[in-house]
Design a protein around this motif. Structure first.
Motif, PDB file in Angstrom:
ATOM      1  N   ARG A 165       0.823  -1.211   0.000  1.00 63.01           N
ATOM      2  CA  ARG A 165       0.000   0.000   0.000  1.00 63.01           C
ATOM      3  C   ARG A 165       0.859   1.263   0.000  1.00 63.01           C
ATOM      4  NH1 ARG A 165      -5.130  -1.349   4.047  1.00 63.01           N
ATOM      5  NH2 ARG A 165      -5.694  -3.357   3.084  1.00 63.01           N
ATOM      6  N   LEU A 166       1.982   1.210   0.715  1.00 61.28           N
ATOM      7  CA  LEU A 166       2.867   2.373   0.734  1.00 61.28           C
ATOM      8  C   LEU A 166       3.445   2.624  -0.654  1.00 61.28           C
ATOM      9  CD1 LEU A 166       4.793   1.881   4.106  1.00 61.28           C
ATOM     10  CD2 LEU A 166       2.985   3.527   3.615  1.00 61.28           C
ATOM     11  N   LYS A 167       3.871   1.550  -1.341  1.00 62.95           N
ATOM     12  CA  LYS A 167       4.447   1.724  -2.689  1.00 62.95           C
ATOM     13  C   LYS A 167       3.415   2.286  -3.660  1.00 62.95           C
ATOM     14  CE  LYS A 167       6.255  -2.477  -3.115  1.00 62.95           C
ATOM     15  NZ  LYS A 167       7.044  -3.589  -3.717  1.00 62.95           N
ATOM     16  N   LYS A 168       2.127   1.904  -3.483  1.00 58.53           N
ATOM     17  CA  LYS A 168       1.078   2.436  -4.353  1.00 58.53           C
ATOM     18  C   LYS A 168       0.742   3.892  -4.020  1.00 58.53           C
ATOM     19  CE  LYS A 168      -1.160  -2.034  -5.187  1.00 58.53           C
ATOM     20  NZ  LYS A 168      -2.381  -2.849  -4.958  1.00 58.53           N
ATOM     21  N   SER A 169       1.071   4.313  -2.793  1.00 55.40           N
ATOM     22  CA  SER A 169       0.709   5.664  -2.354  1.00 55.40           C
ATOM     23  C   SER A 169       1.725   6.711  -2.771  1.00 55.40           C
ATOM     24  CB  SER A 169       0.549   5.697  -0.820  1.00 55.40           C
ATOM     25  OG  SER A 169      -0.459   4.800  -0.404  1.00 55.40           O
ATOM     26  N   VAL A 170       2.948   6.281  -3.103  1.00 56.69           N
ATOM     27  CA  VAL A 170       3.981   7.255  -3.437  1.00 56.69           C
ATOM     28  C   VAL A 170       4.088   7.430  -4.946  1.00 56.69           C
ATOM     29  CG1 VAL A 170       5.264   6.705  -1.342  1.00 56.69           C
ATOM     30  CG2 VAL A 170       5.813   5.494  -3.455  1.00 56.69           C
ATOM     31  N   ARG A 171       4.957   8.319  -5.368  1.00 54.95           N
ATOM     32  CA  ARG A 171       5.121   8.627  -6.787  1.00 54.95           C
ATOM     33  C   ARG A 171       6.297   7.841  -7.368  1.00 54.95           C
ATOM     34  NH1 ARG A 171       6.478  14.706  -5.625  1.00 54.95           N
ATOM     35  NH2 ARG A 171       8.106  13.468  -4.613  1.00 54.95           N
ATOM     36  N   ASP A 172       6.375   7.808  -8.680  1.00 54.30           N
ATOM     37  CA  ASP A 172       7.538   7.211  -9.331  1.00 54.30           C
ATOM     38  C   ASP A 172       8.777   7.994  -8.919  1.00 54.30           C
ATOM     39  OD1 ASP A 172       5.897   5.424 -10.604  1.00 54.30           O
ATOM     40  OD2 ASP A 172       5.773   6.575 -12.472  1.00 54.30           O
ATOM     41  N   GLY A 173       9.824   7.287  -8.585  1.00 57.13           N
ATOM     42  CA  GLY A 173      11.054   7.955  -8.176  1.00 57.13           C
ATOM     43  C   GLY A 173      11.184   8.113  -6.682  1.00 57.13           C
ATOM     44  N   ASP A 174      10.066   7.965  -5.926  1.00 54.60           N
ATOM     45  CA  ASP A 174      10.137   8.011  -4.466  1.00 54.60           C
ATOM     46  C   ASP A 174      10.651   6.666  -3.944  1.00 54.60           C
ATOM     47  OD1 ASP A 174       9.072  10.521  -4.647  1.00 54.60           O
ATOM     48  OD2 ASP A 174       7.018   9.901  -4.149  1.00 54.60           O
ATOM     49  N   THR A 175      11.274   6.680  -2.787  1.00 57.57           N
ATOM     50  CA  THR A 175      11.825   5.466  -2.174  1.00 57.57           C
ATOM     51  C   THR A 175      11.057   5.134  -0.898  1.00 57.57           C
ATOM     52  OG1 THR A 175      14.048   5.841  -3.030  1.00 57.57           O
ATOM     53  CG2 THR A 175      13.852   4.392  -1.116  1.00 57.57           C
ATOM     54  N   VAL A 176      10.511   3.909  -0.840  1.00 55.88           N
ATOM     55  CA  VAL A 176       9.864   3.410   0.375  1.00 55.88           C
ATOM     56  C   VAL A 176      10.816   2.403   1.008  1.00 55.88           C
ATOM     57  CG1 VAL A 176       7.873   2.223   1.363  1.00 55.88           C
ATOM     58  CG2 VAL A 176       7.584   3.708  -0.625  1.00 55.88           C
ATOM     59  N   CYS A 177      11.143   2.603   2.259  1.00 58.19           N
ATOM     60  CA  CYS A 177      12.120   1.757   2.963  1.00 58.19           C
ATOM     61  C   CYS A 177      11.489   1.177   4.223  1.00 58.19           C
ATOM     62  CB  CYS A 177      13.340   2.612   3.331  1.00 58.19           C
ATOM     63  SG  CYS A 177      14.244   2.081   4.807  1.00 58.19           S
ATOM     64  N   ARG A 178      11.802  -0.082   4.488  1.00 57.78           N
ATOM     65  CA  ARG A 178      11.446  -0.628   5.808  1.00 57.78           C
ATOM     66  C   ARG A 178      12.590  -0.268   6.747  1.00 57.78           C
ATOM     67  NH1 ARG A 178      10.432  -6.826   8.018  1.00 57.78           N
ATOM     68  NH2 ARG A 178       9.704  -6.179  10.081  1.00 57.78           N
ATOM     69  N   TRP A 179      12.293   0.631   7.671  1.00 53.02           N
ATOM     70  CA  TRP A 179      13.329   1.170   8.542  1.00 53.02           C
ATOM     71  C   TRP A 179      13.690   0.177   9.642  1.00 53.02           C
ATOM     72  CZ3 TRP A 179      16.413   5.207   7.884  1.00 53.02           C
ATOM     73  CH2 TRP A 179      17.122   5.715   8.975  1.00 53.02           C
ATOM     74  N   ALA A 180      12.681  -0.315  10.366  1.00 52.73           N
ATOM     75  CA  ALA A 180      12.908  -1.294  11.438  1.00 52.73           C
ATOM     76  C   ALA A 180      11.565  -1.710  12.000  1.00 52.73           C
ATOM     77  CB  ALA A 180      13.774  -0.704  12.556  1.00 52.73           C
ATOM     78  N   GLY A 181      11.375  -3.008  12.247  1.00 55.39           N
ATOM     79  CA  GLY A 181      10.141  -3.481  12.862  1.00 55.39           C
ATOM     80  C   GLY A 181       8.924  -3.044  12.076  1.00 55.39           C
ATOM     81  N   ASP A 182       8.056  -2.246  12.722  1.00 56.48           N
ATOM     82  CA  ASP A 182       6.847  -1.750  12.053  1.00 56.48           C
ATOM     83  C   ASP A 182       7.007  -0.296  11.620  1.00 56.48           C
ATOM     84  OD1 ASP A 182       6.885  -0.714  14.604  1.00 56.48           O
ATOM     85  OD2 ASP A 182       4.722  -0.847  14.897  1.00 56.48           O
ATOM     86  N   GLU A 183       8.259   0.147  11.444  1.00 58.98           N
ATOM     87  CA  GLU A 183       8.546   1.515  11.025  1.00 58.98           C
ATOM     88  C   GLU A 183       9.018   1.527   9.566  1.00 58.98           C
ATOM     89  OE1 GLU A 183       9.990   3.579  15.200  1.00 58.98           O
ATOM     90  OE2 GLU A 183      11.490   2.755  13.850  1.00 58.98           O
ATOM     91  N   PHE A 184       8.522   2.493   8.822  1.00 58.22           N
ATOM     92  CA  PHE A 184       8.907   2.663   7.419  1.00 58.22           C
ATOM     93  C   PHE A 184       9.379   4.101   7.230  1.00 58.22           C
ATOM     94  CE2 PHE A 184       5.915  -0.772   7.590  1.00 58.22           C
ATOM     95  CZ  PHE A 184       6.354  -1.688   6.635  1.00 58.22           C
ATOM     96  N   ALA A 185      10.303   4.281   6.289  1.00 60.15           N
ATOM     97  CA  ALA A 185      10.776   5.624   5.941  1.00 60.15           C
ATOM     98  C   ALA A 185      10.553   5.833   4.441  1.00 60.15           C
ATOM     99  CB  ALA A 185      12.248   5.787   6.286  1.00 60.15           C
TER     100      ALA A 185
END
Length: 814
Positions: free
Chosen positions: A452-472
């Motif tokens: 869902r996060l990848k679908k929510s961002v734009r092309d060229g944006d980076t979605v990262c799993r930071w740690a546990g249940d945290e994403f950056a």
């Protein structure tokens, strides 16, 4: 007539029997004897009746047999064996004296029987000597020896056989030879044995395997003969067992080495090509044939460079390492990233090495090339490279890759004077999902949220799993806060849609909290920008969750303050700079103190710090466990001190954090502390908030019941504020309901609620305690409603334990 015949027959038997017989009276006069008796006494053919036995027997003989004669004349039958000189040699005999008695039982004479057993003794001695010679040879033989019954049981075994098989003699005598024979050799052994017993064979020899006590296999040569009776019937078997295990091992080793060399070339996963000193192909193993496309027959004698055609990534020919190995006599490896071109034109990535083969004098007589397909390894290397920079569960970039991309973005944006944004996202209520449904369900939720996060961002944006249940999330190019706001809004909205798990759990509801840091407003470097997003996220979670917020300068102050408070709490725990104060609970019937509530304070530089300032931080950081353990031990120590004085019946109430109830071994830990202080569980009450009870997981409910089963009191704190539910009130083991202070005012609505709570508690048999009583009017109103106990500033604020002791006995209610 019958009696006369019997007596005559008896007399004839005595006189003609092949033994010495005589009869004497009590004076030892010989009254009757047979012919062998005269011969035995050295007077053959003479009638010795009437002669005294003492005149017929030598003095030394009479001295020897005299005691036995005396006992026999006294009425005791005597028998003994005796060897003595007789004639030209020594004779051995068995003598038996049988008393004869009259009707009154008195002895009137002796029947004397003497049986010569000299010949029997000599035969026995000869047999004994033969047995001893056989026994010596049997037991001291260097090879295993065994005497076996016709049925197969061991009758006798020697030490060599015991050592060979690892058994004691006693253990071998309890088993059958078939039990120790290797199953694969038993049929042949039994077939030979059958022919031996039938007489078709005089003996047989065979190679067979035995099973040792330790489970090992003993190789042996077995030779078997049969001992027969005089009429030819099999009596027993005699076996000789020679251990040939060492020889067998050597033979097997040689065979295995030969087979290993042969099988290795046929089955090895690497391709192998051998050649002569000139580089002509001699042999290809199956793998080499498969990779090159050449058969042994077609390749034989051809130059190895023709068979092993290797190119680089640009399709240039790579020199065959075998040529260099034969020329230099050294091991030579193929250059990296080489491709083998098969006879059919197929290209396969390979690695190899070529080595010369030398004879005993060191002369190069050929060479061997070993190579293998590295397609899988190169694919694995690519995968490992991916995993090094991505999260395994979600396949999102990991923290290291995110930081690299952020650093590159900041470098570029500084040069081009562009804005960017960093979003920190935290999944709300994720821990409760893990606790209630397990980590597999939690992983499924994280994977779905990543999509869902990848679908929510734009092309060229980076979605990262930071740690546990945290994403950056990195937005490398934004024109204003509006761009970041739109992305954050889509993220929050996407998480509001329920997640349906594939497992039996079904639907779960989550949310996402998002903190946003903007470049360059909130930080010029990666560290500052990340800190800004983290501070904004913390503010969102502190003030309601499931939304987003931008960073502002005030958050830095809050972040620094929170860091200061956390450090302060850690220092207090480390130095035990804590105190317990106690607020009395008063009976509204007689005004006496019935219990106290233990409330923790920090003392920092002489100043008391109250729980409102550090409990939330303790729970966020996990320090609540250490803090709760200290409170429990200190409360137990104080309760034990009060136990021997006037306060012995005072109940000590301790607040229970929700995080503590999720600890699987909580009840066991608390029970061990009470055991250490020798306290009864009924002296301690744990206060649990109604909201916590209403949202209790199965694990929390289990701990609540476990504490109750151990004998602890349980109270429901802040009752009336947590969406009261009669079902859990009836099912959970609560002893006390504490009316929240918000319902103790004198307004009509609040008193109505207080009245309802008191009535509800009474119907369930619970003790009702009203919190926050500050005036006599409130007290009297609660008394009229039937409330049991009260607590509040009207009676006392929380004070040190010594003050509780001073005020005990005070009547608080007027």
């Amino acid at each position: 007539m019958s009696g006369t015949v019997t007596q005559t027959t008896l007399v004839n038997a005595l006189e003609k029997g092949p033994f010495v017989y005589g009869y004497i009276d009590t004076a030892m006069t010989l009254l009757r004897h047979n012919a062998p008796a005269a011969d035995w006494l050295g007077q053959p053919g003479q009638n010795l009746v009437g002669t005294s036995l003492q005149d017929l027997v030598a003095r030394d003989v009479m001295e020897s047999v005299g005691p036995s004669l005396a006992l026999a004349l006294a009425g005791e039958t005597q028998e003994y064996e005796r060897s003595a000189p007789h004639g030209t040699g020594t004779r051995t005999s068995i003598s038996r004296y049988i008393p004869e008695c009259d009707a009154s039982g008195a002895v009137i004479g002796l029947h004397i029987f003497v049986i010569d057993i000299t010949d029997q003794k000599e035969t026995e001695n000869e047999a004994f000597a033969l047995r001893e010679r056989f026994r010596g040879a049997f037991h001291h033989a260097a090879i295993g020896m065994a005497v076996v019954s016709i049925e197969g049981r061991f009758l006798s075994v020697n030490a060599s056989l015991c050592k060979m098989l690892g058994y004691t003699p006693e253990e071998l005598l309890e088993v059958d030879f078939k039990d120790l024979t290797h199953p694969d050799d038993l049929a042949a052994d039994l077939a030979n044995l059958s022919q031996l017993l039938e007489g078709a064979l005089d003996s047989y020899t065979m190679e067979k395997r035995y099973l040792s006590k330790s489970g090992g296999t003993i190789y042996a040569i077995l030779s078997v003969t049969v001992a027969r009776t005089t009429d030819g019937a099999p009596l027993h078997l005699v076996g000789q067992i020679q251990d040939i295990s060492a020889r067998k091992i050597a033979e097997d080793k040689l065979f295995r080495e030969h087979e290993m060399a042969e099988v290795t070339l046929l089955s090895i996963g690497d391709g192998v090509i051998t050649c002569d000193p000139e580089g002509g192909v001699v042999y290809l193993n199956p793998v080499a044939q498969g990779l090159t496309g050449w058969s042994n027959e077609a390749a034989s004698g051809l130059p190895i460079a023709t068979i092993f055609d290797v190119r680089d990534a640009e399709d240039h020919t790579v020199p065959c390492p075998m040529s260099e190995a034969l020329e230099t006599g050294r091991i030579v490896a193929l250059q990296a990233n080489s491709l083998l071109v098969s006879k059919d034109g197929l290209r396969v990535p390979v690695e190899d090495s070529a080595a010369p083969i030398r004879d005993r004098s060191g002369k190069v007589v050929g060479g061997v090339l070993v190579f293998h397909d590295v397609s899988h390894q190169r694919a694995m290397a690519i995968k490992l490279e991916f995993l090094a920079h991505h999260d395994m569960l979600t396949e999102l970039p990991n923290r290291a890759l995110f930081k690299d991309r952020l650093a590159m973005t900041l470098w570029a944006n500084r040069r081009e004077d562009k804005k960017c944004a960093v979003l920190f996202c935290d999944l709300d209520r994720f821990k409760s999902i893990n606790d209630a449904h397990g980590h597999a369900a939690g992983d499924e939720v994280l994977s779905e949220l990543a999509l869902r996060l990848k679908k929510s961002v734009r092309d060229g944006d980076t979605v990262c799993r930071w740690a546990g249940d945290e994403f950056a999330i990195l937005l490398p190019e934004v024109s204003s806060e509006r761009d970041a706001r739109m992305v954050a809004s889509r993220i929050v909205e996407s998480a509001r849609t329920p997640i349906y798990l594939k497992s039996s759990v079904g639907r779960v509801d989550v949310g996402v909290s998002v903190g946003i840091g903007m470049f360059p407003e909130d930080g010029m470097d990666a560290s500052s920008l990340l800190a800004a997003a983290d501070a904004a996220l913390y503010e969102v979670k502190r003030t309601g969750r499931n939304r987003f917020a931008f960073h502002h300068e005030g958050l830095n102050i809050l972040t620094r303050e929170r860091a200061r408070q956390e450090a302060q709490l850690r220092e207090a725990l480390l130095t035990e700079a804590m105190e317990l104060h106690y607020q009395p609970r008063v009976s509204l019937k007689d005004g006496s103190i019935t219990g106290v509530e233990a409330l923790v304070r920090l003392r920092i530089k002489g100043e008391l710090i109250y729980p409102d300032e550090f409990i939330a931080i303790a729970e966020d950081t996990g320090l609540i466990h250490d803090l709760s353990r200290w409170v429990l031990r200190e409360a137990c120590r104080q309760s034990k001190k009060w136990k021997s004085g006037p306060l012995r019946d005072v109940l000590v109430a301790i607040n229970m954090s929700p995080m503590r109830l999720r600890q699987p071994d909580l009840s066991e830990e608390i029970a061990s502390v009470l055991l250490e202080f020798d306290l009864e569980p009924s002296r301690i009450e744990f206060e649990i908030t109604e909201t916590m009870m209403a949202n209790a997981t199965q694990e929390c409910s289990h701990q609540i019941h476990a504490l109750s089963d151990l004998g602890f009191k349980l109270s429901l704190d802040d009752f009336g504020t947590g969406f009261s539910n009669l079902a859990y009130l009836r099912s959970l083991p609560v002893d006390t309901l504490k009316i929240d202070r918000s319902f103790v005012s004198l307004t009509e609505g609040d008193m109505t609620i207080a009245n309802a709570i008191i009535g509800l508690g009474a119907s369930f048999g619970k003790t009702i305690v009203a919190e926050g009583i500050e005036t006599r009017e409130q007290e009297q109103a609660l008394i009229r409603l039937g409330c049991d106990e009260g607590q509040g500033f009207l009676y006392s604020k929380a004070v040190p334990a010594s003050r509780i002791e001073e005020m005990f006995g005070t009547v608080f209610v007027h």
